[in-house]
Design a protein around this motif. Structure first.
Motif: not given
Ligand SMILES: O=C(CO)COP(=O)(O)O
Length: 127
Positions: A92-120
């Motif tokens: 929970s703390a890890l997920l929260r700190i991602c939100d605090v710092h606006q860090t892109p976060l994917a928590t399932n396979l369906a969103s993993a591609d989207a996050v990686l595409d955006e970072l690329i």
């Protein structure tokens, strides 16, 4: 750019398949992972990955500290929503700190591609 990869045990096969499919893209990042996830990924792909502690031993908190220090730019964390984890507060703390710092976060396979595409896309813009 630095990217964290994490998967709970039931999701490790999915993350390994993802890393195999997207290996060329992942090689463009400085990668970090929780301990067991990192070892499994290294064994399967040969990717260069900095291994933190295993999740239940503090690995999620170490990655959370990287996010708090703004030295981690994105997280792909394939969570197992069907199994209780002994270190749920750390998760929970890890997920929260991602939100605090606006860090892109994917928590399932369906969103993993989207996050990686955006970072690329961001990486390509930096070059
Ligand atoms: O428990 C984890 C994330 O909460 C993952 O830890 P491991 O990669 O060491 O299995």
């Amino acid at each position: 750019m630095r990217l964290a990869l994490i998967a709970h045990d039931e999701k490790k096969p999915d993350l390994i398949s993802f890393a195999e499919e997207r290996q060329a893209d992942l090689e463009r990042f400085e990668l970090m992972a929780t301990g067991t996830t990192g070892q499994r990924l290294i064994d399967a792909t040969g990717l260069d990955i900095e291994r933190k502690q295993s999740g239940p031993l503090g690995g999620d908190m170490q990655i959370g500290a990287e996010i708090a220090s703004e030295t981690c730019d994105g997280v792909i964390f394939l969570r197992d929503p069907l199994t209780a984890q002994p270190h749920e507060p750390d998760i929970s703390a890890l997920l929260r700190i991602c939100d605090v710092h606006q860090t892109p976060l994917a928590t399932n396979l369906a969103s993993a591609d989207a996050v990686l595409d955006e970072l690329i896309r961001q990486l390509d813009g930096e070059e």
